[in-house]
Scaffold this active site. Structure first.
Site, PDB file in Angstrom:
ATOM      1  N   PHE A  63      -0.444   1.243  -6.978  1.00  0.00           N
ATOM      2  CA  PHE A  63      -0.405   1.045  -8.601  1.00  0.00           C
ATOM      3  C   PHE A  63      -1.158   1.910  -9.436  1.00  0.00           C
ATOM      4  CE2 PHE A  63      -3.008  -2.563  -8.012  1.00  0.00           C
ATOM      5  CZ  PHE A  63      -4.453  -1.986  -9.145  1.00  0.00           C
TER       6      PHE A  63
ATOM      7  N   SER B 291      -4.305  -0.605   0.789  1.00  0.00           N
ATOM      8  CA  SER B 291      -4.919  -1.600   0.657  1.00  0.00           C
ATOM      9  C   SER B 291      -5.013  -1.530   2.815  1.00  0.00           C
ATOM     10  CB  SER B 291      -4.519  -3.317   1.089  1.00  0.00           C
ATOM     11  OG  SER B 291      -3.650  -3.140   2.286  1.00  0.00           O
TER      12      SER B 291
ATOM     13  N   CYS C 216      -9.977   3.084  -5.845  1.00  0.00           N
ATOM     14  CA  CYS C 216     -10.692   2.701  -4.996  1.00  0.00           C
ATOM     15  C   CYS C 216     -12.515   3.705  -4.916  1.00  0.00           C
ATOM     16  CB  CYS C 216     -10.099   4.036  -3.221  1.00  0.00           C
ATOM     17  SG  CYS C 216     -10.423   5.032  -3.612  1.00  0.00           S
TER      18      CYS C 216
END
Length: 510
Positions: free
Chosen positions: A153, A230, A285
């Site tokens: 997202f 993830s 990230c």
């Protein structure tokens, strides 16, 4: 700004289509919590139909001359330049990234597309002449077929740029699954690709959950799958694709370190921490998370960080006067606040509590977490080990650069780490010894330029390939080797190599 109700659609074989099973989930504006649209949860059959369309388009697309494929990439580049503001607004509406940062994300993708226009130079093969009489060896980089990609997202535009231009530029076709929490950018970007005349089926979009992706594992038309997400999701995809022998490029989770040495330029460092740790509400990230500070400046650093963090304005992502927008969802807010509770229970000092920030009445139902700072954190604490993915900073005291490097090495993830120092020895030591995939010196976000590969190591990367640059070219192509004997049509045999006479041999020997 009033946003019309958004009905997200799949795009398969050049046509915008509703999901046939009729299953949709609400699309919300994280700044207000209001439902602004709906997103399809595509069936496995829809997912396979998108792959079939891409497979049908592959022969003609891969045979399209390289300059023509580059022309489409260049037209996409120009279209993004001309539509930067509506593309940025799409990100700010459903992903709730602050509008200034959304513009920056689209701007970076424009740079990536510019770099993708260099594919003709990067895709060149190799030739070895004369491996035997009239025999040459040749290596070419050939497309493989259909690739599929899964986006998170938090960077709906950036991940599109990492995957699609390189995949189609090298001659493959693509099926793309945006996040159901931020699908609007890709709706607009897909329409731009339609407008520039990209042939039907070259790029397809399907929306959905895990079942949409799992449909690719056993599909013989799928050559490979790429993901930014993830680490558990990356491992699950690696396992599923491994059974079918498919290529994977899977970027996982992160827990990034910032090391503050005694000679750190304090003003610059604090400014960069605010951008890195609180920009995108900490949902990136490469956001700084663990901050290791040497004793000489620890107290001053904590004081300066808390003062600056308290002045961060939080509010609607479309408000240019605020610094930080909301997190993506109610679940994300609950998860981040749970980590704050874990930090307190684990013995860390909650020096700044971001729960229940002061928000305008119009945004009271939004998903906001304010800047949060823990001090007295140790490397073994849960908040220092696990990815929180929110605006939460953990400050640790470390004796020297060697101690900081040990912390980084002992962590399961290895995405990025930065150091603030003016010492050349510290700089070179950190670059050489920091056990991560991306290193920064006096920068808060160590994101490589699009010319260079982006990605971590250890738990932050499942597999070998990274995105961008030559790594992307290698992933989306296969090395095909040809051995070619040249035969004289006149029937003449190649001249045999004559042995050197004795005088030459003796001269060489001497």
């Amino acid at each position: 700004m009033t946003t019309p109700y958004i009905k997200i659609k799949n795009h398969i074989n050049g046509v915008w289509v509703d999901e046939s099973n009729g299953q949709y989930e609400p699309l919300r504006n994280p700044s207000t919590g209001a439902v602004i649209g709906e997103v399809p949860l595509s069936s496995p059959e829809t997912s396979r139909a998108a792959v079939a369309a891409a497979a049908e388009a592959f022969p003609a697309w891969s045979a399209t001359p390289l300059p023509k494929r580059m022309d489409y990439i260049f037209q996409m580049y120009r279209a993004m330049q001309d539509n930067l503001e509506p593309l940025a607004e799409a990100i700010a509406i459903d992903q709730a990234k602050h509008i200034a940062e959304a513009r920056g994300e689209v701007g970076r993708v424009i740079e990536i597309l510019q770099m993708a226009c260099t594919i003709p130079a990067l895709i060149q093969g190799e030739t070895v002449q004369g491996i035997a009489n009239n025999i040459n060896g040749r290596l070419i980089k050939a497309p493989l077929g259909v690739f599929c990609g899964v986006a998170p997202f938090n960077f709906p535009a950036l991940v599109f740029g990492w995957f699609i231009p390189f995949a189609i530029g090298t001659g493959n076709t693509f099926v793309y699954k945006p996040s159901t929490e931020s699908p609007l950018f890709m709706q607009k970007m897909m329409q731009l690709m339609v407008d520039v005349g990209l042939p039907e089926g070259v790029v397809n979009i399907v929306h959905g959950d895990r079942e949409t992706v799992e449909a690719w594992y056993d599909d013989d038309n799928v050559a490979g799958v790429c993901l930014v997400g993830s680490t558990p999701t990356a491992k699950a995809i690696a396992e599923g694709c491994g059974r079918g022998g498919k290529k994977t490029m899977l970027l996982g989770g992160a827990k990034n370190f910032l090391v503050a040495m005694e000679d750190a330029p304090m003003d610059l460092m604090i400014e960069n921490i605010l951008m890195s740790g609180y920009g995108s509400a900490g949902q990136r990230c490469l956001a700084v998370s663990n901050i290791a500070v040497v004793p000489e400046i620890y107290d001053e650093f904590v004081e300066r960080l808390l003062e600056a963090s308290k002045n961060i304005s939080v509010g609607d992502a479309m408000d240019p006067d605020v610094f930080m927008g909301p997190v993506i969802s109610a679940n994300a807010k609950e998860r981040i606040e749970n980590y704050i509770n874990i930090g307190v229970e684990g013995g860390a000092t909650l020096a700044l509590d971001g729960r229940n920030p002061d928000i305008a009445d119009a945004n009271k139902d939004g998903y906001f977490v304010g800047p949060t700072v823990f001090t007295d954190v140790t490397p073994c604490m849960q908040i220092a080990r696990e990815e929180i993915f929110g605006p939460v900073l953990s400050v640790m005291k470390v004796g020297c650069i060697d101690g900081a490097l040990r912390m980084i090495k002992n962590h399961d993830m290895g995405n990025g780490a930065v150091i603030f120092t003016q010492n050349a020895f510290y700089t070179e030591k950190f670059i050489n010894e920091a056990d991560v995939g991306m290193v920064g010196v006096n920068v808060g976000i160590c994101a490589p330029h699009p010319y260079l590969p982006f990605g971590g190591i250890k738990g932050s990367l499942v597999g070998n390939n990274k995105v961008q640059g030559k790594d992307a070219i290698d992933f989306f192509t296969q090395n095909k080797v040809a051995t070619v004997r040249v035969v004289d049509p006149r029937g003449n045999k190649p001249a045999e190599a004559k042995p050197a006479d004795s005088s030459v041999r003796s001269c060489v020997a001497s």
